[in-house]
Write a protein that holds these residues in place. Sequence first.
Motif, PDB file in Angstrom:
ATOM      1  N   GLY A 103       0.813  -1.207   0.000  1.00 40.99           N
ATOM      2  CA  GLY A 103       0.000   0.000   0.000  1.00 40.99           C
ATOM      3  C   GLY A 103       0.848   1.260   0.000  1.00 40.99           C
ATOM      4  N   GLU A 104       1.891   1.270   0.836  1.00 43.27           N
ATOM      5  CA  GLU A 104       2.770   2.440   0.906  1.00 43.27           C
ATOM      6  C   GLU A 104       3.529   2.649  -0.400  1.00 43.27           C
ATOM      7  N   ALA A 105       4.012   1.536  -0.972  1.00 44.61           N
ATOM      8  CA  ALA A 105       4.738   1.633  -2.248  1.00 44.61           C
ATOM      9  C   ALA A 105       3.815   2.137  -3.352  1.00 44.61           C
ATOM     10  N   ALA A 106       2.563   1.672  -3.334  1.00 40.27           N
ATOM     11  CA  ALA A 106       1.601   2.107  -4.353  1.00 40.27           C
ATOM     12  C   ALA A 106       1.343   3.611  -4.225  1.00 40.27           C
ATOM     13  N   LEU A 107       1.176   4.064  -2.968  1.00 45.58           N
ATOM     14  CA  LEU A 107       0.961   5.496  -2.730  1.00 45.58           C
ATOM     15  C   LEU A 107       2.151   6.318  -3.203  1.00 45.58           C
ATOM     16  N   ALA A 108       3.363   5.718  -3.106  1.00 42.19           N
ATOM     17  CA  ALA A 108       4.578   6.408  -3.539  1.00 42.19           C
ATOM     18  C   ALA A 108       4.756   6.321  -5.056  1.00 42.19           C
ATOM     19  N   GLY A 109       3.843   5.644  -5.736  1.00 41.27           N
ATOM     20  CA  GLY A 109       3.874   5.613  -7.196  1.00 41.27           C
ATOM     21  C   GLY A 109       4.543   4.388  -7.803  1.00 41.27           C
ATOM     22  N   ASP A 110       4.927   3.413  -6.974  1.00 40.65           N
ATOM     23  CA  ASP A 110       5.582   2.211  -7.503  1.00 40.65           C
ATOM     24  C   ASP A 110       4.627   1.459  -8.433  1.00 40.65           C
ATOM     25  N   LEU A 111       5.089   1.168  -9.650  1.00 43.34           N
ATOM     26  CA  LEU A 111       4.194   0.582 -10.660  1.00 43.34           C
ATOM     27  C   LEU A 111       3.699  -0.815 -10.295  1.00 43.34           C
ATOM     28  N   LEU A 112       4.609  -1.674  -9.829  1.00 41.37           N
ATOM     29  CA  LEU A 112       4.205  -3.035  -9.470  1.00 41.37           C
ATOM     30  C   LEU A 112       3.176  -3.006  -8.340  1.00 41.37           C
ATOM     31  N   ALA A 113       3.476  -2.201  -7.322  1.00 43.18           N
ATOM     32  CA  ALA A 113       2.565  -2.121  -6.174  1.00 43.18           C
ATOM     33  C   ALA A 113       1.200  -1.590  -6.612  1.00 43.18           C
ATOM     34  N   LYS A 114       1.209  -0.581  -7.494  1.00 46.67           N
ATOM     35  CA  LYS A 114      -0.066  -0.022  -7.976  1.00 46.67           C
ATOM     36  C   LYS A 114      -0.875  -1.080  -8.725  1.00 46.67           C
ATOM     37  N   GLU A 115      -0.161  -1.872  -9.518  1.00 50.28           N
ATOM     38  CA  GLU A 115      -0.814  -2.927 -10.298  1.00 50.28           C
ATOM     39  C   GLU A 115      -1.440  -3.974  -9.358  1.00 50.28           C
ATOM     40  N   ILE A 116      -0.718  -4.332  -8.313  1.00 52.06           N
ATOM     41  CA  ILE A 116      -1.235  -5.337  -7.363  1.00 52.06           C
ATOM     42  C   ILE A 116      -2.461  -4.793  -6.628  1.00 52.06           C
ATOM     43  N   VAL A 117      -2.396  -3.535  -6.202  1.00 49.09           N
ATOM     44  CA  VAL A 117      -3.530  -2.933  -5.495  1.00 49.09           C
ATOM     45  C   VAL A 117      -4.730  -2.831  -6.439  1.00 49.09           C
ATOM     46  N   ASP A 118      -4.456  -2.471  -7.702  1.00 53.76           N
ATOM     47  CA  ASP A 118      -5.540  -2.361  -8.678  1.00 53.76           C
ATOM     48  C   ASP A 118      -6.233  -3.717  -8.890  1.00 53.76           C
ATOM     49  N   LYS A 119      -5.435  -4.760  -9.001  1.00 53.63           N
ATOM     50  CA  LYS A 119      -5.992  -6.102  -9.209  1.00 53.63           C
ATOM     51  C   LYS A 119      -6.772  -6.539  -7.953  1.00 53.63           C
ATOM     52  N   THR A 120      -6.258  -6.192  -6.786  1.00 60.04           N
ATOM     53  CA  THR A 120      -6.961  -6.500  -5.534  1.00 60.04           C
ATOM     54  C   THR A 120      -8.330  -5.828  -5.525  1.00 60.04           C
ATOM     55  N   GLY A 121      -8.350  -4.561  -5.955  1.00 63.05           N
ATOM     56  CA  GLY A 121      -9.611  -3.815  -6.015  1.00 63.05           C
ATOM     57  C   GLY A 121     -10.579  -4.450  -7.004  1.00 63.05           C
ATOM     58  N   GLU A 122     -10.028  -5.009  -8.078  1.00 64.64           N
ATOM     59  CA  GLU A 122     -10.881  -5.653  -9.076  1.00 64.64           C
ATOM     60  C   GLU A 122     -11.536  -6.905  -8.486  1.00 64.64           C
ATOM     61  N   TYR A 123     -10.744  -7.713  -7.800  1.00 65.92           N
ATOM     62  CA  TYR A 123     -11.307  -8.914  -7.148  1.00 65.92           C
ATOM     63  C   TYR A 123     -12.376  -8.516  -6.136  1.00 65.92           C
TER      64      TYR A 123
END
Lengths: 320, 320
Positions: free
Chosen positions: B226-246
């Motif tokens: 979550g923190e990495a995604a907030l910091a703009g990390d692409l992999l982390a954002k992709e994982i969070v996005d997929k989690t949101g999709e599920y």
Amino acid sequence: MGKSVVIGVDLGGTKIATAAADLDGSLLSKVIKPTCPERGEDAVIETIVDSVKEAAASAGASKGDIKSIGIGSPGPIDPKAGTVIFAPNLMWHNVPIVHMLEGILDLPVCLENDANVAGLGEYRFGAGKGSKNMIYITVSTGVGGGLILDGEIYAGSFGMAGEVGHTTIVNDGPLCGCGNQGCLEALAAGPAIARKAQACILHGEETIMTEMVAGRVEEITSKTVGEAALAGDLLAKEIVDKTGEYLGIGVANLINVINPDTVVIGGGVSNMGELLFAPVRRTVEKRAIKAAFEKVKIVKAGLGTDAGLVGAVCLALGQV
Amino acid sequence: MGKSVVIGVDLGGTKIATAAADLDGSLLSKVIKPTCPERGEDAVIETIVDSVKEAAASAGASKGDIKSIGIGSPGPIDPKAGTVIFAPNLMWHNVPIVHMLEGILDLPVCLENDANVAGLGEYRFGAGKGSKNMIYITVSTGVGGGLILDGEIYAGSFGMAGEVGHTTIVNDGPLCGCGNQGCLEALAAGPAIARKAQACILHGEETIMTEMVAGRVEEITSKTVGEAALAGDLLAKEIVDKTGEYLGIGVANLINVINPDTVVIGGGVSNMGELLFAPVRRTVEKRAIKAAFEKVKIVKAGLGTDAGLVGAVCLALGQV
């Protein structure tokens, strides 16, 4: 003055079934008329009014003996406003059916979605009798559902609860008419079953279904598939088994969320019987919370095509 | 004699939070004690009894001022029998907690599943305030849920309703602890998020998460992602996005069945905020019945870690 009756109306795209019942819910008479939706909503309303009067008269009741009317309609509907929001089969859009009928008949009219109403019928007088929380699923041309919780139809905040047919079962599955992918309806309703059989035959699979329709593969329906499966046809059995598996995923999800004591499955496709129910139960056993699966009964609907009419009578009784 | 109070108890595997509240539900005091389940069920019951007395005393109330006690416990529980059927975190199996506490305290005690109780808290005092039918989903180490329908916890026929975490989202998906495949919990809970990140890094993907844990990839948690995604990390954002999709598939299925006006999502993973909620809403828009999606609010929980305690107080208030 005759004895008090209530009237139930099962409004469908092709026919309108209307019954008079006594205050115990016993049907006293039944009237069936064609809907002819192409004649417009006023004509359909007129047919309902005539049916109500005829059903009452056949039961030996005068108009003054009618206490209330319950109607099951294709949906979505708004039960509070008493309007049919959208019903493609009727070509209706925002029709204030309750207001229209109350204006003509001067009687209390109660409206609910047809699947909810059929569920109520099964709950009170059919396969769900004696249950507390019941899920009704009808599998035919589409897949519909109704939740009867603690004795009452649970319609949700806006009258749209129970849309079991549009829950996602296979997230990258086939497109559904609703716009979503992999809906239960796109996988397990009659047309999906027929399409599957047709596609397999076009890919060269051997099956007695080809003979059953005298080579006119496009005439295969889910009924053909069910009959072939009962006759032992391997392809048909495989298709019915897979249909039961999809249905089982949907039922397991419902059991985990609703924790009902009874799941009643009706509609034409349910006539496939154990060939369908066995894979449903097998899948639910695998996928539902163990303690919830152990306590739930999964049974075939008991009222057949009368479920909607009996449910509409129950709806009317709720107004007395 | 002081003023009348009720007591709420949020029983967890690591700590027991207890609060006294006035009859409007305002918290007056809060006591936190470690659970220490390894000391056995009698010791845990004793800790609850001590906590109840301390919470009342801190609120200036004597034992005679306590009107009732509400308890949220890990489940499945049997609300009618007042027993915790099975709670691995407490090492409990068929513990008659209501009977035990009523025997010691001589006060009415009400037991419910912890996710249901947290949902009740959000419904009355949190993000669900003002709603009629609400679904609560908590995403942390597991995925739990509670249905609050028409102002009350809906617990189902056997107290097991709301097991949203074990609905099937991907039918051939990863194995879940419950034995099923592709459960929402196996796809979207904290451990699933962490495992996905770890697996991607082991497959050589570049991400700031590797630095964040100083190369100790096994220490990556969903919070790291979550923190990495907030910091703009692409992999982390992709994982969070997929989690949101599920999560969105699960939420869409619930909306189609329950037709709620509000869906409240809480738990640690919900702190990812819009990075998570945007794909949830996008997926729900795609997969839920249009008219149901248009009317539902999907919001972040409002009470944080206090939801269970506030809900337990509400449960107690229902007994007064």
